[in-house]
Scaffold this motif. Sequence first.
Motif, PDB file in Angstrom:
ATOM      1  N   VAL A 132       0.994  -1.287   0.049  1.00 15.18           N
ATOM      2  CA  VAL A 132      -0.016  -0.089  -0.154  1.00 15.18           C
ATOM      3  C   VAL A 132       0.805   1.247  -0.076  1.00 15.18           C
ATOM      4  O   VAL A 132       0.723   2.204  -0.629  1.00 15.18           O
ATOM      5  N   ARG A 133       2.037   1.169   0.741  1.00 12.07           N
ATOM      6  CA  ARG A 133       3.006   2.262   0.901  1.00 12.07           C
ATOM      7  C   ARG A 133       3.604   2.546  -0.543  1.00 12.07           C
ATOM      8  O   ARG A 133       3.773   3.810  -0.824  1.00 12.07           O
ATOM      9  N   PHE A 134       3.942   1.505  -1.181  1.00 14.80           N
ATOM     10  CA  PHE A 134       4.818   1.736  -2.447  1.00 14.80           C
ATOM     11  C   PHE A 134       3.675   2.016  -3.319  1.00 14.80           C
ATOM     12  O   PHE A 134       4.000   2.958  -4.247  1.00 14.80           O
ATOM     13  N   LEU A 135       2.308   1.732  -3.538  1.00 17.30           N
ATOM     14  CA  LEU A 135       1.352   2.332  -4.313  1.00 17.30           C
ATOM     15  C   LEU A 135       1.009   3.623  -4.114  1.00 17.30           C
ATOM     16  O   LEU A 135       0.905   4.535  -4.928  1.00 17.30           O
ATOM     17  N   LEU A 136       1.026   4.283  -2.925  1.00 18.23           N
ATOM     18  CA  LEU A 136       0.813   5.621  -2.753  1.00 18.23           C
ATOM     19  C   LEU A 136       2.097   6.476  -3.172  1.00 18.23           C
ATOM     20  O   LEU A 136       1.958   7.585  -3.535  1.00 18.23           O
ATOM     21  N   ASN A 137       3.184   6.015  -2.877  1.00 18.03           N
ATOM     22  CA  ASN A 137       4.477   6.673  -3.709  1.00 18.03           C
ATOM     23  C   ASN A 137       4.657   6.368  -4.983  1.00 18.03           C
ATOM     24  O   ASN A 137       5.774   7.113  -5.349  1.00 18.03           O
ATOM     25  N   TRP A 138       4.226   5.716  -5.482  1.00 14.71           N
ATOM     26  CA  TRP A 138       4.380   5.286  -7.199  1.00 14.71           C
ATOM     27  C   TRP A 138       4.076   6.483  -7.928  1.00 14.71           C
ATOM     28  O   TRP A 138       3.023   7.012  -7.805  1.00 14.71           O
ATOM     29  N   ASP A 139       4.941   6.929  -8.796  1.00 13.10           N
ATOM     30  CA  ASP A 139       4.860   7.995  -9.766  1.00 13.10           C
ATOM     31  C   ASP A 139       4.147   7.807 -10.772  1.00 13.10           C
ATOM     32  O   ASP A 139       4.066   8.612 -11.935  1.00 13.10           O
ATOM     33  N   GLY A 140       3.873   6.536 -11.278  1.00 16.25           N
ATOM     34  CA  GLY A 140       2.963   6.206 -12.614  1.00 16.25           C
ATOM     35  C   GLY A 140       3.980   5.680 -13.498  1.00 16.25           C
ATOM     36  O   GLY A 140       3.362   5.259 -14.586  1.00 16.25           O
ATOM     37  N   ASP A 141       5.215   5.513 -13.334  1.00 10.64           N
ATOM     38  CA  ASP A 141       6.062   4.928 -14.325  1.00 10.64           C
ATOM     39  C   ASP A 141       6.196   3.366 -14.242  1.00 10.64           C
ATOM     40  O   ASP A 141       6.289   2.691 -13.168  1.00 10.64           O
ATOM     41  N   MET A 142       5.781   2.748 -15.298  1.00  8.41           N
ATOM     42  CA  MET A 142       5.535   1.251 -15.242  1.00  8.41           C
ATOM     43  C   MET A 142       7.009   0.517 -14.962  1.00  8.41           C
ATOM     44  O   MET A 142       6.849  -0.875 -14.807  1.00  8.41           O
ATOM     45  N   LYS A 143       8.042   1.083 -15.296  1.00 10.18           N
ATOM     46  CA  LYS A 143       9.345   0.130 -15.132  1.00 10.18           C
ATOM     47  C   LYS A 143       9.739  -0.063 -13.923  1.00 10.18           C
ATOM     48  O   LYS A 143      10.437  -0.923 -13.655  1.00 10.18           O
ATOM     49  N   TYR A 144       9.119   0.626 -12.792  1.00  9.19           N
ATOM     50  CA  TYR A 144       9.460   0.215 -11.278  1.00  9.19           C
ATOM     51  C   TYR A 144       8.445  -0.967 -10.870  1.00  9.19           C
ATOM     52  O   TYR A 144       8.656  -1.305  -9.610  1.00  9.19           O
ATOM     53  N   ILE A 145       7.316  -1.242 -11.772  1.00  8.02           N
ATOM     54  CA  ILE A 145       6.423  -2.228 -11.119  1.00  8.02           C
ATOM     55  C   ILE A 145       7.001  -3.618 -11.581  1.00  8.02           C
ATOM     56  O   ILE A 145       7.194  -3.911 -12.931  1.00  8.02           O
ATOM     57  N   THR A 146       7.397  -4.519 -10.656  1.00  5.43           N
ATOM     58  CA  THR A 146       7.937  -5.886 -10.843  1.00  5.43           C
ATOM     59  C   THR A 146       7.121  -6.833  -9.942  1.00  5.43           C
ATOM     60  O   THR A 146       6.238  -6.197  -8.996  1.00  5.43           O
ATOM     61  N   GLN A 147       7.191  -7.804 -10.198  1.00  6.93           N
ATOM     62  CA  GLN A 147       6.540  -9.078  -9.206  1.00  6.93           C
ATOM     63  C   GLN A 147       7.150  -8.848  -7.755  1.00  6.93           C
ATOM     64  O   GLN A 147       6.348  -9.109  -6.859  1.00  6.93           O
ATOM     65  N   GLN A 148       8.377  -8.445  -7.539  1.00  9.04           N
ATOM     66  CA  GLN A 148       8.965  -8.240  -6.107  1.00  9.04           C
ATOM     67  C   GLN A 148       8.436  -6.790  -5.494  1.00  9.04           C
ATOM     68  O   GLN A 148       8.083  -6.745  -4.435  1.00  9.04           O
ATOM     69  N   THR A 149       8.256  -5.868  -6.284  1.00  6.15           N
ATOM     70  CA  THR A 149       7.870  -4.462  -5.774  1.00  6.15           C
ATOM     71  C   THR A 149       6.389  -4.510  -5.566  1.00  6.15           C
ATOM     72  O   THR A 149       6.145  -3.790  -4.425  1.00  6.15           O
ATOM     73  N   LEU A 150       5.597  -4.843  -6.427  1.00  2.00           N
ATOM     74  CA  LEU A 150       4.179  -5.097  -6.213  1.00  2.00           C
ATOM     75  C   LEU A 150       3.488  -6.280  -6.830  1.00  2.00           C
ATOM     76  O   LEU A 150       3.012  -6.348  -7.749  1.00  2.00           O
ATOM     77  N   PRO A 151       3.551  -7.286  -5.898  1.00  2.00           N
ATOM     78  CA  PRO A 151       3.122  -8.509  -6.433  1.00  2.00           C
ATOM     79  C   PRO A 151       1.623  -8.382  -6.663  1.00  2.00           C
ATOM     80  O   PRO A 151       0.834  -7.903  -5.902  1.00  2.00           O
ATOM     81  N   LEU A 152       1.131  -9.121  -7.565  1.00  2.00           N
ATOM     82  CA  LEU A 152      -0.322  -9.284  -7.817  1.00  2.00           C
ATOM     83  C   LEU A 152      -0.896 -10.427  -7.056  1.00  2.00           C
ATOM     84  O   LEU A 152      -0.261 -11.489  -7.101  1.00  2.00           O
ATOM     85  N   LYS A 153      -2.029 -10.353  -6.587  1.00  2.00           N
ATOM     86  CA  LYS A 153      -2.870 -11.519  -5.912  1.00  2.00           C
ATOM     87  C   LYS A 153      -4.245 -11.619  -6.392  1.00  2.00           C
ATOM     88  O   LYS A 153      -4.818 -10.571  -6.802  1.00  2.00           O
ATOM     89  N   LYS A 154      -4.697 -12.946  -6.334  1.00  2.00           N
ATOM     90  CA  LYS A 154      -6.137 -13.058  -7.020  1.00  2.00           C
ATOM     91  C   LYS A 154      -7.106 -13.005  -5.599  1.00  2.00           C
ATOM     92  O   LYS A 154      -6.946 -13.648  -4.763  1.00  2.00           O
ATOM     93  N   PHE A 155      -8.203 -12.272  -5.823  1.00  2.00           N
ATOM     94  CA  PHE A 155      -9.090 -11.753  -4.909  1.00  2.00           C
ATOM     95  C   PHE A 155     -10.595 -12.377  -5.623  1.00  2.00           C
ATOM     96  O   PHE A 155     -10.700 -11.687  -6.762  1.00  2.00           O
ATOM     97  N   LYS A 156     -11.349 -13.058  -5.017  1.00  2.00           N
ATOM     98  CA  LYS A 156     -12.642 -13.437  -5.428  1.00  2.00           C
ATOM     99  C   LYS A 156     -13.814 -12.357  -5.028  1.00  2.00           C
ATOM    100  O   LYS A 156     -13.616 -11.563  -4.001  1.00  2.00           O
ATOM    101  N   TYR A 157     -14.731 -12.590  -5.699  1.00  2.00           N
ATOM    102  CA  TYR A 157     -15.976 -11.783  -5.373  1.00  2.00           C
ATOM    103  C   TYR A 157     -16.451 -12.028  -3.905  1.00  2.00           C
ATOM    104  O   TYR A 157     -16.798 -13.126  -3.930  1.00  2.00           O
ATOM    105  N   ILE A 158     -16.657 -11.274  -3.050  1.00  2.00           N
ATOM    106  CA  ILE A 158     -17.330 -11.214  -2.028  1.00  2.00           C
ATOM    107  C   ILE A 158     -18.589 -10.577  -1.785  1.00  2.00           C
ATOM    108  O   ILE A 158     -18.582  -9.356  -1.744  1.00  2.00           O
ATOM    109  N   GLU A 159     -19.693 -11.115  -1.556  1.00  5.50           N
ATOM    110  CA  GLU A 159     -20.983 -10.442  -1.628  1.00  5.50           C
ATOM    111  C   GLU A 159     -20.971  -9.506  -0.402  1.00  5.50           C
ATOM    112  O   GLU A 159     -20.805  -9.994   0.803  1.00  5.50           O
ATOM    113  N   GLN A 160     -21.585  -8.216  -0.595  1.00  2.00           N
ATOM    114  CA  GLN A 160     -21.816  -7.465   0.514  1.00  2.00           C
ATOM    115  C   GLN A 160     -23.004  -7.570   1.020  1.00  2.00           C
ATOM    116  O   GLN A 160     -23.909  -7.738   0.033  1.00  2.00           O
TER     117      GLN A 160
END
Length: 170
Positions: A132-160
């Motif tokens: 979350v901190r990395f995403l807050l400080n991210w300047d929008g440049d895609m070259k800094y996005i890697t699996q180590q800096t900002l890993p992607l995780k699968k989230f399923k639909y949770i009914e509210q």
Amino acid sequence: MNKKDKKKAPQKVAKVLHPLSRKAKKLTLEGIRDIKKEKNANIRKKEQKPIKQLLDHFQEIVKKENKKIFTESEVSEIIDQFLKNKTPEEDTKQVTSRTNKLEFTKSQHNDEVKEFKNNGFSVPDLTNANHVRFLLNWDGDMKYITQQTLPLKKFKYIEQPKNEMETDSK
């Protein structure tokens, strides 16, 4: 004749390269290499565009919410909001050749919604404070996005729950 005319040096004629020379081959290979680099860069940008849109949306939400960690249900809600905002819109002035593209984007959107509800949707892991901190400080440049800096995780639909008042009264 003037003295000025005599003093002028003759203009240099552009040096002509022999087409089969090593220098000519080198120059053509450099030109081809530059064209390939530019083409690959454009392809990379086109492939990263959906990911960048997703990250921009999440960054906007993280800045607005100002939280350090999100729960899985909150992340599910953010994904649902992202998919609702991303719905392809119809324009009545569109030409018939564009209708195929519109149908394709609609089917792609429907596939994404089905994937989110059934298998899960890959998004940045906001359940970790460092991400979350990395995403807050991210300047929008895609070259800094890697699996180590900002890993992607699968989230399923949770009914509210429809109404929070109904759940509180029970």
